[in-house]
Design a protein around this motif. Structure first.
Motif, PDB file in Angstrom:
ATOM      1  N   MET A 403       0.908  -1.275  -0.144  1.00 55.02           N
ATOM      2  CA  MET A 403       0.023  -0.076  -0.029  1.00 55.02           C
ATOM      3  C   MET A 403       0.839   1.243   0.033  1.00 55.02           C
ATOM      4  SD  MET A 403      -3.015   0.123  -0.502  1.00 55.02           S
ATOM      5  CE  MET A 403      -4.198  -1.086   0.093  1.00 55.02           C
ATOM      6  N   HIS A 419      -6.113   6.756   4.606  1.00 55.18           N
ATOM      7  CA  HIS A 419      -7.245   5.747   4.869  1.00 55.18           C
ATOM      8  C   HIS A 419      -6.589   4.601   4.098  1.00 55.18           C
ATOM      9  CE1 HIS A 419     -11.236   3.936   4.868  1.00 55.18           C
ATOM     10  NE2 HIS A 419     -10.857   3.466   3.727  1.00 55.18           N
ATOM     11  N   LEU A 420      -5.949   4.484   3.120  1.00 56.16           N
ATOM     12  CA  LEU A 420      -5.826   3.206   2.523  1.00 56.16           C
ATOM     13  C   LEU A 420      -4.594   2.428   3.301  1.00 56.16           C
ATOM     14  CD1 LEU A 420      -5.308   4.347  -1.288  1.00 56.16           C
ATOM     15  CD2 LEU A 420      -6.976   2.544  -0.094  1.00 56.16           C
ATOM     16  N   SER A 423      -6.345   0.948   6.399  1.00 58.68           N
ATOM     17  CA  SER A 423      -6.946  -0.025   6.152  1.00 58.68           C
ATOM     18  C   SER A 423      -6.651  -1.225   5.510  1.00 58.68           C
ATOM     19  CB  SER A 423      -8.344   0.330   5.334  1.00 58.68           C
ATOM     20  OG  SER A 423      -8.978   1.680   5.681  1.00 58.68           O
ATOM     21  N   HIS A 426      -6.925  -4.878   6.695  1.00 63.26           N
ATOM     22  CA  HIS A 426      -8.341  -5.463   6.532  1.00 63.26           C
ATOM     23  C   HIS A 426      -8.352  -6.552   5.473  1.00 63.26           C
ATOM     24  CE1 HIS A 426      -9.745  -3.386  10.253  1.00 63.26           C
ATOM     25  NE2 HIS A 426      -9.573  -2.246   9.553  1.00 63.26           N
TER      26      HIS A 426
ATOM     27  N   ASN C 130     -16.575  -9.186   3.762  1.00 65.68           N
ATOM     28  CA  ASN C 130     -16.206  -8.482   5.236  1.00 65.68           C
ATOM     29  C   ASN C 130     -14.832  -7.589   5.213  1.00 65.68           C
ATOM     30  OD1 ASN C 130     -14.770  -8.648   7.829  1.00 65.68           O
ATOM     31  ND2 ASN C 130     -16.671  -9.556   8.518  1.00 65.68           N
ATOM     32  N   GLY C 131     -13.815  -8.278   4.329  1.00 62.46           N
ATOM     33  CA  GLY C 131     -12.737  -7.516   3.962  1.00 62.46           C
ATOM     34  C   GLY C 131     -12.954  -6.039   3.398  1.00 62.46           C
ATOM     35  N   ARG C 134     -14.910  -3.690   5.777  1.00 59.90           N
ATOM     36  CA  ARG C 134     -13.562  -3.137   6.845  1.00 59.90           C
ATOM     37  C   ARG C 134     -12.784  -2.230   6.041  1.00 59.90           C
ATOM     38  NH1 ARG C 134     -12.905  -6.488  11.659  1.00 59.90           N
ATOM     39  NH2 ARG C 134     -14.763  -7.655  11.670  1.00 59.90           N
ATOM     40  N   PHE C 135     -12.338  -2.486   4.811  1.00 64.73           N
ATOM     41  CA  PHE C 135     -11.325  -1.650   3.993  1.00 64.73           C
ATOM     42  C   PHE C 135     -11.928  -0.360   3.699  1.00 64.73           C
ATOM     43  CE2 PHE C 135      -9.285  -0.351   0.174  1.00 64.73           C
ATOM     44  CZ  PHE C 135      -8.024  -0.518   0.433  1.00 64.73           C
ATOM     45  N   VAL C 136     -13.108  -0.456   3.426  1.00 63.59           N
ATOM     46  CA  VAL C 136     -13.642   0.918   3.164  1.00 63.59           C
ATOM     47  C   VAL C 136     -14.047   1.734   4.215  1.00 63.59           C
ATOM     48  CG1 VAL C 136     -15.729   2.076   1.867  1.00 63.59           C
ATOM     49  CG2 VAL C 136     -14.616   0.049   0.891  1.00 63.59           C
ATOM     50  N   GLY C 138     -13.996   0.838   7.643  1.00 62.59           N
ATOM     51  CA  GLY C 138     -13.038   0.583   8.880  1.00 62.59           C
ATOM     52  C   GLY C 138     -14.077  -0.347   9.813  1.00 62.59           C
TER      53      GLY C 138
END
Lengths: 456, 234, 341
Positions: A403, A419-420, A423, A426, C130-131, C134-136, C138
């Motif tokens: 990233m 943000h990237l 995140s 995840h 789910n990923g 959470r990625f978008v 949180g």
């Protein structure tokens, strides 16, 4: 490629991965990952027995692992005498009433004819029984939890060596699996899966909330270890000698003053690696033992029967095989192995934290191990355990690194970039799901597919 | 040129061939019956003509058009209706809804056809709002029959329509089949009750081991001593 | 005498406020969720573990659009802006479900894969969704409700009635109940009265016969996913408005939703709704502390010392699970007769 060649190749790749972590990051990290790989493989073996041999999808794995962890606490912690003295009477009565209730309820269910009478009798027994149990349990719990709540506030354990918990954890998990299996195994395969999800939620809720037994969310830390402590090693004569002998070549080039400092540094590093190696030895022994048992079982007539049941239940049942009974057996054995692994994890961590058992997430991770490795193949489960655990641990730093790389052109204050980067961690859930779907679709056998031996 | 003809059909469900070089045909306003011992491939031959199994060789032609490579659905759309032997009603839906499902592919007003079906099977009119799963075996068979008629098929295929119903209901069903023939529909059916079936058949096919053994009009077959001895119990 | 009646009224208001209304709105959310699960079960024939995360996905899109609308100053006055954003959320959810079906499920449907394998496949889908969520957005709590908070305020209720106990009805609760009723009625009208709806019921009932009647399976599957997307997004958004949005909570809703679908009789829409309310009421009734109710109803001398709570709130999962197991043992087809797939 023959399956033997494939196996060698798979293990060589794993070896290379671990070596590169060792050289790239540190040997301590690599060993830490290796140890968790060993435990993951054991869990994967347990799941492989259920899913691979018998087609039972158990999504309650974390419940059984947590039970193993609880056993580690109960076996190794010193008993809290004051708490026992304060609560034993009421506790004993509560246990007594609970057992009577369960026995009566089972008797009611078995002996009475189905119908309104049985329903009424059954509900009455359960309600009155639970009320009486609570009547004694509540004061017992209150008095136990009142004893030095900041330090103990629970009954403690039996003060035995923690290694015993590996066996006892397996036994306790097997017992719970027996109860659950008795209730749920008559159900259709997909209902059973949903039931196992519920069970693990309940087990974890119990462990979080029954403070008198497990200290709940206050956690139990500082469990005794089966291996030496770093601090003790660092002051042991023999260990310092060992380390200085190991590094003698390098140390002799230094001045006396520098040598002292460098040796100290080496001893600190060495002690951490030594402790990890001790764990490695213990875990590897258990893994190899269970692996051999599993492989022999799969090749035995029993293993053939299990696969026959999995592949065609109707035909197997027509041949007089009692499927529910076999499934119960499988469910218990698989869960027991997971229980053992659960106790091992807690032993390695040295602490029991009920909140860390996320039912679905980790269960899924272990299921992916089995399917990626090759359902029905024990070596496959081990390979899957290693590869997926390495992937899971390394995905985070690698993901963050990627990233960073991908967003390098953006300004550091760019909101999107922040943000990237935040995140990226995840995405490993996303990739884990993707890996599972790709394997299921394009290579359903996994890395090491099940070997179907033809009888000659 | 027959209305429907399955010519020299060979095939099975993946493994060994169940039918080999089998030919079945039926014309408008005719009843053709397939009879034979258990495992002769009677139902399979019908499924082959419906496109429910792959043919290795042979062809199926309907209304002069080659339909060998059409899917089952497309054959249905061409005007074929099929009543399977079992599981042939929607058990959770009412009788009326079952009939409506039969007319699923029709865009016109089908209330007239529903009335015709009710005339044919008065008991269905009586129970039209009842769930089909609650009906007796014979009544279900009538629902299944009625559902098939709702599409106003040119060809009706019945797989053992009288399986598991009482003799009285059976006679009644045969009556209805004759009535349907009057309207010019071609009827192809597989039957266990060979004697009664051949009795009403314009054409009979005796299958053995997936092959045509005897083919003739129903009456001739009934009087054929060999057919009588081997398949009709003397 | 008068005092006894007032005590009784107070006890009733207390129960209404803390048991009936919360259970009704939670039950409506569960019912909508369980309807989605039961539709997939009945028509696509597998237990869809990705449903909770589908709800989270739809809610997430709705939240993002809500925030954008809020930043533009567009709102619905007293009603939450999320209602305005809902159609966009639904649209995106339809899109992602149809893409998933095309890329993932379609293959297995054609292969006639056993349901348990599809269940595992849906686990994979669940983790990917789910990923993404959470990625978008949180993993944390997000609140996105705006507009009026209450329909009936506890304080004004007390002032109006003179009772000690207040009764309040949140906008989110009222909305949940009303929207759930509308959705359920619309769904039933669709399934019972329209040609497409009937073909879906037929397909669920007897796939082979439906095909023989000319039902197009691809169309049935397409419409099923569209309905599932609508139900999931609406259920998720209502839950998020009522409580709050957190991806993990949506994952935890899976168990009660499955329980509701199975308890009601899997594949049976009426059953799913019934199941939703059965589970919700049991959870709330069993975990509510009745001390205050008894204080009102009993003479002072008999006042209970404990909380009079049957189970701690942490065990609410146990409640749905126990009901699930009991129903499966006593009546395996569920309360309303479901289908065995």
């Amino acid at each position: 490629m023959s399956s033997v060649q494939k196996t060698w190749l798979a293990f060589s790749v794993i070896g290379l991965l671990l070596l590169s972590i060792g050289f790239g990051q540190s040997w301590s990290v690599a060993l830490g990952i290796f140890n968790m790989c060993l435990i993951s493989s054991i869990v994967a073996l347990g799941i492989n027995i259920q899913w691979g041999y018998a087609g039972i999808a158990n999504v309650g794995i974390m419940g059984f692992a947590a039970v193993g962890g609880m056993t580690a606490v109960l076996v190794s912690e010193q008993p809290v005498t004051a708490a026992w003295e304060a609560g034993w009477g009421n506790l004993l009565l509560a246990v007594l009433f609970f057992s009577i209730t369960v026995t009566l309820a089972i008797l009611c269910y078995r002996r009475m004819a189905a119908g309104r009478h049985r329903t009424i009798a059954l509900s009455a027994t359960i309600i009155i029984g639970l009320f009486l149990t609570r009547y004694f349990l509540d004061p017992a719990v209150a008095s136990i939890e009142a004893i030095e709540p900041a330090k103990t506030g629970f009954l403690g354990g039996f003060g035995l060596p923690i290694l015993f918990s590996w066996i006892i954890g397996g036994i306790v998990a097997a017992g719970i699996a027996w109860v659950i299996g008795k209730i749920a195994l008559g159900l259709r395969a997909d209902y059973l899966t949903i039931a196992t999800l519920g069970i693990s939620e309940i087990i974890i809720a119990l462990l979080k909330n029954e403070d008198w037994l497990t200290r709940g969310v206050k956690n139990v830390t500082g469990l005794p270890r089966p291996v030496p402590y770093e601090v003790n090693l660092q002051t042991s004569e023999w260990f310092i000698d060992l380390i200085s002998g190991w590094h003698s070549g390098y140390l002799s080039t230094l001045s006396t003053l520098d040598r002292q400092g460098a040796l100290k540094q080496f001893v600190i590093e060495g002690s951490s690696i030594f402790v990890k190696l001790c764990y490695t030895g213990l875990f590897a022994t258990v893994l190899i033992f269970i692996l051999i048992l599993c492989m022999r079982a799969l090749d035995s007539p029993w293993g053939r029967m299990m696969r026959a049941i999995r592949d065609n239940e109707v035909a197997a049942s027509a041949m007089g095989k009692n499927i529910t009974r076999r499934h119960l057996q499988i469910f218990i054995i698989g869960s027991a192995i997971v229980g053992i692994a659960g106790a091992m994890i807690t032993t390695l961590d040295g602490q029991f934290t009920p909140t860390s058992y996320r039912p679905i997430r980790f269960t899924f991770l272990f299921l992916v191990m089995v399917i990626v490795g090759g359902s029905g193949n024990n070596l496959g489960a081990v390979v899957g355990g290693f590869i997926i655990w390495i992937f899971w641990i390394e995905a985070e730093p690698v993901g963050v690194w990627l990233m960073h790389f991908g967003t390098a052109w953006m300004d550091d204050s760019n909101a999107l970039k922040i943000h990237l980067l935040d995140s990226a961690q995840h995405m490993r859930l996303f990739f884990m799901g993707l890996v599972l779907l790709l394997i299921l679709r394009f290579s359903p056998g996994g890395i090491l597919p099940e070997v179907i031996k033809k009888r000659s | 040129m027959s209305f429907l003809i399955g010519e020299n059909m060979t095939g099975g469900y993946g493994g060994a061939d169940i039918i080999s070089d089998c030919t079945i045909e039926v014309d408008k306003g005719q009843i053709a019956v397939i009879v034979g011992p258990n495992g002769a491939g009677k139902s399979t031959v019908m499924k082959a003509m419906l496109g429910m199994l792959d043919l290795k060789s042979g062809s199926v032609r309907f209304k002069g058009k080659d339909i060998t490579h059409l899917t089952t659905q497309d054959r249905i759309a061409e005007g074929i209706a099929f009543v399977p032997q079992s599981n042939n009603v929607f058990v959770s839906m009412t009788v009326r809804e079952n009939l409506e499902m039969g007319a699923f592919l029709r865009d016109d007003d089908f209330s007239e056809t529903i009335n015709q079906v009710f005339e044919l099977f008065p008991v269905l009119a009586e129970k039209q709002n009842q769930v089909a799963g609650e009906l007796s075996g014979g009544q279900r068979q009538q629902v299944a029959f009625g559902r098939a008629l709702m599409s106003q098929p040119q060809l009706l295929m019945l797989d053992e329509p009288t399986a598991g119903v009482s003799p009285i209901v059976m006679d009644d069903l045969f009556e209805r089949i004759l009535e349907v023939r009057q309207t010019g529909v071609a009827i192809l059916m597989v039957e266990q009750n060979a004697r009664q079936a051949l009795n009403i058949a314009d054409k009979g096919f005796v299958l053995v081991m997936g092959e045509n053994r005897h083919t003739d009009t129903g009456q001739v077959l009934l009087n054929d001593p060999e057919v009588r001895r081997s398949f009709l119990g003397g | 005498m008068m005092e006894a009646i007032i005590d009784l009224l107070n006890a009733i208001v207390l129960l209404l406020n803390f048991v009936v209304i919360p259970a009704l709105s939670y039950g409506s959310q569960l019912a909508l969720g369980a309807l989605g699960i039961t539709m997939v079960y009945g028509i696509l024939r597998f237990a869809n573990f990705a449903h909770g995360d589908t709800m989270a996905f739809g809610t997430m899109i709705t939240i993002l659009v809500t925030w954008w609308l809020q930043s533009k100053g567009i709102g619905l006055g007293p009603l939450p802006t999320a209602l305005l954003a809902l159609p966009v959320g639904i649209l995106f959810t339809i899109l992602i479900l149809l893409i998933t079906d095309k890329l993932v499920y379609q293959h297995y449907r054609r292969q006639k894969t056993p349901p348990i394998t599809l269940l595992i496949v849906s686990l994979g889908v669940m983790f990917m969704m789910n990923g993404i969520v959470r990625f978008v957005i949180g993993p944390n709590d997000q609140r996105f409700i705006d507009g009026e908070r209450f329909i009936i305020h506890a304080r004004s209720f007390k002032a109006m009635t003179g009772l000690d106990e207040g009764f309040s009805l949140k906008v989110s609760q009222g909305l949940t109940i009303v929207i759930a009723i509308i959705m359920v009625l619309a769904l039933f009208w669709f399934l019972q009265k329209t040609r497409t709806g009937k073909s879906m019921r037929a397909y669920s009932d007897n796939e082979e016969l439906a095909l023989l009647s000319g039902v197009n399976p691809d169309r049935v599957v397409l419409i099923t996913w569209i309905i599932v997307a609508i139900l999931a997004t609406v259920a998720g958004t209502l839950y998020g408005l009522d409580k709050s949005f957190k991806p993990f909570t949506y994952l935890q809703l899976l168990l009660p939703m499955f329980a509701a679908a199975i308890v009601g009789g899997v594949g049976n829409p009426v059953g799913a709704i019934l199941g939703g309310y059965v589970i919700a009421f049991s959870e709330v009734v069993v975990t509510y502390a009745y001390k205050k109710v008894f204080v009102y109803l009993l003479p002072a001398s008999l006042e209970p010392s404990s909380l009079m709570q049957l189970l701690s709130t942490d065990y609410k999962f146990a409640v749905s699970f126990i009901i699930l197991v009991l129903v499966l043992l006593i009546k395996p087809t569920g309360l309303m007769k479901g289908k065995v797939i």
